[in-house]
Enzyme design. Structure first.
Site, PDB file in Angstrom:
ATOM      1  CG  ASN A  12       1.591  26.261   6.326  1.00  0.00           C
ATOM      2  OD1 ASN A  12       1.069  26.040   7.523  1.00  0.00           O
ATOM      3  ND2 ASN A  12       1.205  27.200   5.511  1.00  0.00           N
ATOM      4  CD1 TRP A  13       0.787  19.728   8.414  1.00  0.00           C
ATOM      5  CD2 TRP A  13       0.825  19.356  10.541  1.00  0.00           C
ATOM      6  NE1 TRP A  13       1.322  18.730   8.687  1.00  0.00           N
ATOM      7  CE2 TRP A  13       1.407  18.159  10.202  1.00  0.00           C
ATOM      8  CE3 TRP A  13       0.676  19.310  12.031  1.00  0.00           C
ATOM      9  CZ2 TRP A  13       2.304  17.350  10.907  1.00  0.00           C
ATOM     10  CZ3 TRP A  13       1.068  18.372  12.845  1.00  0.00           C
ATOM     11  CH2 TRP A  13       1.592  17.259  12.217  1.00  0.00           C
ATOM     12  CE  LYS A  14      -1.849  26.261   3.512  1.00  0.00           C
ATOM     13  NZ  LYS A  14      -2.458  26.550   2.487  1.00  0.00           N
ATOM     14  CG  HIS A  96       1.239  31.426   4.039  1.00  0.00           C
ATOM     15  ND1 HIS A  96      -0.244  31.581   3.630  1.00  0.00           N
ATOM     16  CD2 HIS A  96       1.528  30.152   3.522  1.00  0.00           C
ATOM     17  CE1 HIS A  96      -0.195  30.562   2.749  1.00  0.00           C
ATOM     18  NE2 HIS A  96       0.691  29.590   2.884  1.00  0.00           N
ATOM     19  CD  GLU A  98      -3.623  30.255   3.312  1.00  0.00           C
ATOM     20  OE1 GLU A  98      -3.163  29.468   4.363  1.00  0.00           O
ATOM     21  OE2 GLU A  98      -3.808  29.229   2.621  1.00  0.00           O
ATOM     22  CD  GLU A 177       3.717  28.892  -0.156  1.00  0.00           C
ATOM     23  OE1 GLU A 177       3.491  27.633  -0.282  1.00  0.00           O
ATOM     24  OE2 GLU A 177       3.135  29.721   0.347  1.00  0.00           O
ATOM     25  N   GLY A 183      -3.523  25.895  -2.770  1.00  0.00           N
ATOM     26  CA  GLY A 183      -4.903  25.016  -2.281  1.00  0.00           C
ATOM     27  C   GLY A 183      -5.894  24.914  -3.535  1.00  0.00           C
ATOM     28  CB  SER A 223      -1.291  22.744  -5.883  1.00  0.00           C
ATOM     29  OG  SER A 223      -2.503  23.682  -5.596  1.00  0.00           O
ATOM     30  N   GLY A 244       1.220  22.350   1.638  1.00  0.00           N
ATOM     31  CA  GLY A 244       0.076  22.646   2.579  1.00  0.00           C
ATOM     32  C   GLY A 244      -0.605  21.458   2.832  1.00  0.00           C
ATOM     33  N   GLY A 245      -1.739  21.318   2.016  1.00  0.00           N
ATOM     34  CA  GLY A 245      -2.761  20.245   2.093  1.00  0.00           C
ATOM     35  C   GLY A 245      -2.261  19.013   2.242  1.00  0.00           C
TER      36      GLY A 245
HETATM   37  P1  PGA Z   1      -1.015  23.974  -0.690  1.00  0.00           P
HETATM   38  O1  PGA Z   1      -0.463  25.042   0.455  1.00  0.00           O
HETATM   39  O2  PGA Z   1       0.109  22.897  -0.731  1.00  0.00           O
HETATM   40  O3  PGA Z   1      -2.148  23.371   0.130  1.00  0.00           O
HETATM   41  O4  PGA Z   1      -1.402  24.648  -1.901  1.00  0.00           O
HETATM   42  C1  PGA Z   1       0.744  25.632   0.161  1.00  0.00           C
HETATM   43  C2  PGA Z   1       1.089  26.714   1.213  1.00  0.00           C
HETATM   44  O5  PGA Z   1       0.008  27.605   1.424  1.00  0.00           O
HETATM   45  O6  PGA Z   1       1.883  27.006   1.877  1.00  0.00           O
END
Ligand code: PGA
Length: 274
Positions: A12-14, A96, A98, A177, A183, A223, A244-245
């Site tokens: 997930n590149w956001k 998600h 966010e 999650e 993050g 994470s 994500g990151g």
């Molecule tokens: P993260 O994000 O790996 O940066 O914690 C995961 C996600 O939001 O899907």
């Protein structure tokens, strides 16, 4: 029939990468993660979809989006529907945390998004997870159970494709999650995430055929890095990761998928679940 659940790694590149950067990064990740035993999905920003599709041509890495609207068309300025991306992307992250936080997405809307995905043949990666205060007050299970129940209620009755037809695990994928792990560099314990995965399958089993609920892939997210993925893949109840990151780094993706491939091969030799 009992089956071996697949191992899935979703990037997930956001809100990162220009289209040019996205195409370049996707090509390098595909080259560094050539593990056919692991289902690999990249979810770039919408504007990078074409560049990433071109970069992934000839590889078996699949394409996803980070969101879809709860309607297929209409007066929704700036929005993008499942119908618009069908044929381009095979997967969509829905719900998600966010988006729950920043766009105030409700369980009901998330269930409607899953229905739109179903109508257009897109596979949802349905995200659930508790906040820190909810975990600390002992309500994590209750929160996740109600997220699953409410989204399934809004999804309504759907035909669940026979899972035997699909080596990548049926129609739906769930990502557990915990919000406090996204993050933050802090991960859940593998055993806690595994317990949650079982709770998710059990809850889903009240709204979908039980046999398919037992085969429902549940990923862990929050994470995940090449250093932390092992703890999750050591749990038979967990079927991969939503990253994500670390998914913006080629070396990290290579390490995560290499570890996932070890898990996938061990599963295949161990045989079907339950
Ligand atoms: P993260 O994000 O790996 O940066 O914690 C995961 C996600 O939001 O899907």
């Amino acid at each position: 029939m009992p089956r071996v659940r697949p191992v899935i790694v979703v990037a997930n590149w956001k809100m990162n990468t220009t289209p040019r950067e996205a195409g370049d990064l996707a090509g390098r990740i595909a080259a560094a993660t050539n593990e056919p035993d692991v289902v690999r999905v990249i979810c770039p920003p919408f504007v990078g979809l074409h560049a990433v599709r071109d970069a992934l041509a000839g590889t078996d890495v699949q394409l996803g989006v980070q969101n879809v609207h709860w309607e297929q068309a209409g007066a929704y300025t700036g929005e993008i529907s499942a119908a618009m991306v069908a044929g381009l992307a095979g997967w969509a992250i829905v719900g998600h945390s966010e988006r729950r936080r920043d766009q105030h997405e409700t369980d009901e809307r998330i269930g409607q998004k899953m229905r739109r995905c179903h109508e257009t043949g897109i596979r949802p990666i349905f995200c659930v997870g508790e906040k820190l205060d909810e975990r600390e007050s002992g309500r994590a299970e209750q929160v996740v159970r109600s997220q699953v129940e409410a989204a399934f209620e809004a999804l309504g009755p759907v035909e669940w494709p026979a899972h035997d037809d699909d080596a990548t695990g049926g129609w739906l994928v769930v990502a557990y999650e915990p919000v406090w792990a996204i993050g933050t560099g802090r991960t859940a314990r593998g055993s806690d995430a595994a317990e949650m995965a079982e709770l998710i399958r059990e809850t889903a089993g009240n709204a979908m055929p039980r046999e398919q609920a037992a085969a429902l892939p549940v990923l862990y997210g929050g994470s995940v890095t090449s250093a932390t993925i092992g703890e999750f893949l050591a749990e038979p109840a967990l079927d991969g990761a939503l990253v994500g990151g670390a998914s913006l780094k080629v070396d990290e993706m290579a390490g995560i998928v290499a570890r996932a491939a070890v898990g996938a091969r061990a599963r295949k030799s161990a045989g079907p679940v339950s």
